[in-house]
Design an enzyme around this catalytic site. Sequence first.
Site, PDB file in Angstrom:
ATOM      1  N   ASP A   1       0.834  -1.210   0.000  1.00 17.59           N
ATOM      2  CA  ASP A   1       0.000   0.000   0.000  1.00 17.59           C
ATOM      3  C   ASP A   1       0.866   1.255   0.000  1.00 17.59           C
ATOM      4  OD1 ASP A   1      -2.216  -1.587   0.023  1.00 17.59           O
ATOM      5  OD2 ASP A   1      -2.644  -1.319   2.161  1.00 17.59           O
TER       6      ASP A   1
ATOM      7  N   GLU B   1      -2.667  -2.483  -8.944  1.00 17.02           N
ATOM      8  CA  GLU B   1      -1.382  -1.783  -9.134  1.00 17.02           C
ATOM      9  C   GLU B   1      -1.317  -1.098 -10.493  1.00 17.02           C
ATOM     10  OE1 GLU B   1      -0.643  -6.070 -10.546  1.00 17.02           O
ATOM     11  OE2 GLU B   1      -1.893  -4.986  -9.114  1.00 17.02           O
TER      12      GLU B   1
END
Length: 306
Positions: free
Chosen positions: A195, A221
């Site tokens: 994260d 992502e």
Amino acid sequence: MDLSMSRASEPGVPASSALVRRAYRRQLLIGALALAMLAFATLVLLVEVQLNEEVEARYQQAISIALQSLDAHHLDSVSASVSARARQATEHSRFLNLIARYTLALVTLLAVSFGSVFGVLMWRAQTASREVMAALDRMAREDGLTGITNRRGLDEGLTIEVARARRSGLDLTVVMLDLDHFKRYNDRRGHGAGDSLLRNAAQAWRRQLRPTDLLARYGGEEFTLLLAACDADAACQLIERLRPLMPDRQTFSAGVATWEQHESPEQLLGRADRALLVAKKQGRNRTIVSGRESQMTLPLQTALGT
């Protein structure tokens, strides 16, 4: 990456915004009805005062005629009695008119006071409502993890930019970015580190963009750059400036597509996505321009762990 993936749904946001709007309209309607009732009461009292004044004037005129008639017949005692009763009636009528006037003044004061208070409250409610709706709209278009635009905002922005490019004739380029071996990074470092990587990369990239550029998190992502008035070559130069900004020496692959006049927003995004897939198949850490698949940029870094 599947372009048929539906938008990220945020069911609470539109519903909350609609509830705020309905509550605001309800408050406005209640206040308007209350003011209308006060205005009606004021009008009724005003008409009553005017009618009382007309009745008093006609009553005085009738009494004057009656007294003149009595005097003409020398009925002094009757005339005196009538005059006394007339004075009593007049005083009573004036007393009632005075009460009506004071009541009218009180109602008017209450109406003005209530209207002022209601106006201030409605102004504050409207300001708060605008702030709440702006916050809800921002939440609906902002990615909670990275703080950049989310998929919903990207779809809206892409539609707007394609329409603008169609009118202006300027270039519009879309770049799809995918972090290389992100799952491996997540498994080695943990989801918290993953994260942090997404958040830090997004914020570092955003600082390199123009005010007119849009950086969005497409999902997972994957990120999307929407570059107005920018051709493919300029987009590739920007991508190379973004590569050194990746935290922990991570790398990413990029697919570039410049809008063609006949394309819809979905088709433009699809070409950029297919170019990204080619970049990943050819070894990652590189940029592929749609229509130039036989050419590829040499990787600037080696992905961590490869």
